[in-house]
Motif scaffolding. Structure first.
Motif, PDB file in Angstrom:
ATOM      1  N   ALA A 152       0.996  10.685 -13.377  1.00  0.00           N
ATOM      2  CA  ALA A 152       1.720  10.272 -14.579  1.00  0.00           C
ATOM      3  C   ALA A 152       3.225  10.127 -14.324  1.00  0.00           C
ATOM      4  O   ALA A 152       3.997   9.896 -15.262  1.00  0.00           O
ATOM      5  CB  ALA A 152       1.483  11.279 -15.699  1.00  0.00           C
ATOM      6  N   GLY A 153       3.635  10.258 -13.062  1.00  0.00           N
ATOM      7  CA  GLY A 153       5.042  10.098 -12.723  1.00  0.00           C
ATOM      8  C   GLY A 153       5.848  11.377 -12.779  1.00  0.00           C
ATOM      9  O   GLY A 153       7.083  11.345 -12.702  1.00  0.00           O
ATOM     10  N   GLN A 154       5.171  12.521 -12.918  1.00  0.00           N
ATOM     11  CA  GLN A 154       5.844  13.821 -12.955  1.00  0.00           C
ATOM     12  C   GLN A 154       5.537  14.552 -11.654  1.00  0.00           C
ATOM     13  O   GLN A 154       4.512  15.224 -11.534  1.00  0.00           O
ATOM     14  CB  GLN A 154       5.371  14.643 -14.161  1.00  0.00           C
ATOM     15  CG  GLN A 154       5.720  14.014 -15.502  1.00  0.00           C
ATOM     16  CD  GLN A 154       5.163  14.793 -16.684  1.00  0.00           C
ATOM     17  OE1 GLN A 154       4.821  14.203 -17.708  1.00  0.00           O
ATOM     18  NE2 GLN A 154       5.104  16.115 -16.576  1.00  0.00           N
ATOM     19  N   SER A 155       6.428  14.437 -10.671  1.00  0.00           N
ATOM     20  CA  SER A 155       6.157  15.002  -9.346  1.00  0.00           C
ATOM     21  C   SER A 155       7.230  15.973  -8.869  1.00  0.00           C
ATOM     22  O   SER A 155       7.106  16.542  -7.787  1.00  0.00           O
ATOM     23  CB  SER A 155       6.009  13.872  -8.314  1.00  0.00           C
ATOM     24  OG  SER A 155       7.186  13.077  -8.268  1.00  0.00           O
ATOM     25  N   ARG A 156       8.285  16.180  -9.669  1.00  0.00           N
ATOM     26  CA  ARG A 156       9.354  17.093  -9.256  1.00  0.00           C
ATOM     27  C   ARG A 156       9.066  18.506  -9.752  1.00  0.00           C
ATOM     28  O   ARG A 156       8.558  18.689 -10.858  1.00  0.00           O
ATOM     29  CB  ARG A 156      10.703  16.614  -9.791  1.00  0.00           C
ATOM     30  CG  ARG A 156      11.116  15.240  -9.268  1.00  0.00           C
ATOM     31  CD  ARG A 156      12.567  14.949  -9.606  1.00  0.00           C
ATOM     32  NE  ARG A 156      12.801  14.977 -11.047  1.00  0.00           N
ATOM     33  CZ  ARG A 156      14.006  15.038 -11.610  1.00  0.00           C
ATOM     34  NH1 ARG A 156      15.094  15.092 -10.850  1.00  0.00           N
ATOM     35  NH2 ARG A 156      14.144  15.040 -12.923  1.00  0.00           N
ATOM     36  N   SER A 157       9.417  19.490  -8.937  1.00  0.00           N
ATOM     37  CA  SER A 157       9.180  20.876  -9.313  1.00  0.00           C
ATOM     38  C   SER A 157       9.962  21.233 -10.571  1.00  0.00           C
ATOM     39  O   SER A 157      11.128  20.871 -10.732  1.00  0.00           O
ATOM     40  CB  SER A 157       9.599  21.809  -8.173  1.00  0.00           C
ATOM     41  OG  SER A 157       9.632  23.151  -8.604  1.00  0.00           O
ATOM     42  N   ALA A 158       9.293  21.986 -11.475  1.00  0.00           N
ATOM     43  CA  ALA A 158       9.955  22.507 -12.676  1.00  0.00           C
ATOM     44  C   ALA A 158      10.084  24.027 -12.621  1.00  0.00           C
ATOM     45  O   ALA A 158      10.394  24.658 -13.631  1.00  0.00           O
ATOM     46  CB  ALA A 158       9.174  22.093 -13.918  1.00  0.00           C
ATOM     47  N   GLN A 159       9.855  24.628 -11.436  1.00  0.00           N
ATOM     48  CA  GLN A 159       9.958  26.081 -11.289  1.00  0.00           C
ATOM     49  C   GLN A 159      11.436  26.457 -11.186  1.00  0.00           C
ATOM     50  O   GLN A 159      12.194  25.828 -10.447  1.00  0.00           O
ATOM     51  CB  GLN A 159       9.203  26.554 -10.062  1.00  0.00           C
ATOM     52  CG  GLN A 159       7.798  25.971  -9.945  1.00  0.00           C
ATOM     53  CD  GLN A 159       7.031  25.979 -11.255  1.00  0.00           C
ATOM     54  OE1 GLN A 159       6.811  27.027 -11.849  1.00  0.00           O
ATOM     55  NE2 GLN A 159       6.618  24.808 -11.710  1.00  0.00           N
ATOM     56  N   ILE A 160      11.844  27.474 -11.936  1.00  0.00           N
ATOM     57  CA  ILE A 160      13.269  27.734 -12.145  1.00  0.00           C
ATOM     58  C   ILE A 160      13.639  29.160 -11.743  1.00  0.00           C
ATOM     59  O   ILE A 160      12.907  30.110 -12.029  1.00  0.00           O
ATOM     60  CB  ILE A 160      13.634  27.545 -13.637  1.00  0.00           C
ATOM     61  CG1 ILE A 160      13.085  26.224 -14.192  1.00  0.00           C
ATOM     62  CG2 ILE A 160      15.143  27.585 -13.823  1.00  0.00           C
ATOM     63  CD1 ILE A 160      13.268  26.072 -15.693  1.00  0.00           C
ATOM     64  N   ALA A 179       7.870  17.926 -13.328  1.00  0.00           N
ATOM     65  CA  ALA A 179       8.845  17.174 -14.118  1.00  0.00           C
ATOM     66  C   ALA A 179       8.914  15.715 -13.671  1.00  0.00           C
ATOM     67  O   ALA A 179       8.680  15.392 -12.491  1.00  0.00           O
ATOM     68  CB  ALA A 179      10.217  17.822 -13.991  1.00  0.00           C
ATOM     69  N   ALA A 180       9.269  14.857 -14.596  1.00  0.00           N
ATOM     70  CA  ALA A 180       9.446  13.434 -14.279  1.00  0.00           C
ATOM     71  C   ALA A 180      10.739  13.220 -13.513  1.00  0.00           C
ATOM     72  O   ALA A 180      11.659  14.038 -13.584  1.00  0.00           O
ATOM     73  CB  ALA A 180       9.468  12.626 -15.572  1.00  0.00           C
TER      74      ALA A 180
END
Length: 243
Positions: free
Chosen positions: A126-134, A242-243
């Motif tokens: 769906a185009g969301q391939s970036r890490s969202a872990q913070i 994340a996108a």
């Protein structure tokens, strides 16, 4: 074995040791619930120490600059540190039945497959391939404005924050805040002191609320109250990329 590595079986055992019926009941009622201790102090310090290794992160956000509050956080880059990846994989199957239950009550789609790997593949498609872990870091006077962590159309409805420092010893203030917007009523707020090594499971955007017509969605936002002294660091586990 380094302190930032934990065998997947042990991560699963620690997460699974929680009373998940209680956790589900509290999530249903309040939109958040504490877990037992997941990480020991040495593991907490090892993860917190990663903050200074810039190569492990894809971006850094200064909250004051963006008017998100005050403080700083960094998004991990892929591949994730082993312990972060293992914890995420251990939590997902425990959260999945709750997510599906909420979706059913709210008559929403429940697109989440049985494994995190499959779900992340759907996020990437769906185009969301970036890490969202913070990894978040707060000092005296820092705080986090009320918000939601939605990074695209593919959303998992629950997430986890793990405390890396000891409240009352390493810092004061800095309570985790949640505010629920209730229809035709004043908003309801809650605060939670996050013990070191414990997780707090909370809703990404809303919770299911019983209504006269069955069930409705109660919108919720989360943030952090002002840190009065010391240093507060936390690990955020988000179950969509994340996108």
């Amino acid at each position: 074995m380094t302190p930032t590595t934990l065998p997947a079986s042990r991560a699963s055992e620690r997460v699974g040791a929680g009373d998940w019926q209680r956790i589900a009941d509290e999530l249903n009622e309040y939109g958040s619930a504490l877990t037992p201790r997941i990480l020991n102090p040495a593991e907490c310090r090892a993860i917190a120490a990663l903050y200074d290794d810039e190569e492990r992160f894809r971006s850094t956000v200064d909250m004051a600059r963006h008017r998100f509050g005050s403080g700083q956080y960094r998004y991990f880059a892929h591949p994730l540190p082993d312990l972060v990846r293992e914890l995420r994989e251990a939590f997902y199957p425990r959260l999945l039945p709750i997510a599906r239950d909420w979706a059913g009550k709210l008559r929403r789609p429940a697109p989440w497959p049985d494994t995190l790997e499959e779900w992340l593949g759907m996020c990437h498609d769906a185009g969301q391939s970036r890490s969202a872990q913070i990894l978040l870091r707060y000092g005296p006077g820092d705080w986090n404005a009320l918000h939601r962590d939605v990074f695209g159309d593919a959303v998992f409805p629950l997430q986890v924050v793990i405390g890396l420092d000891a409240p009352g010893t390493d810092y004061s203030g800095g309570e985790f805040l949640m505010v629920e917007q209730r229809p035709r009523a004043q908003s309801r707020g809650s605060s939670t002191t996050l013990p070191q090594g414990h997780g707090l499971v909370f809703t990404t955007r809303d919770r299911q609320v019983r209504s006269a017509r069955g069930w409705s969605a109660g919108p919720m936002r989360h943030g952090v109250s002002t840190v009065r002294s010391g240093r507060r660091r936390t690990l955020g586990l988000v179950f969509h990329d994340a996108a």
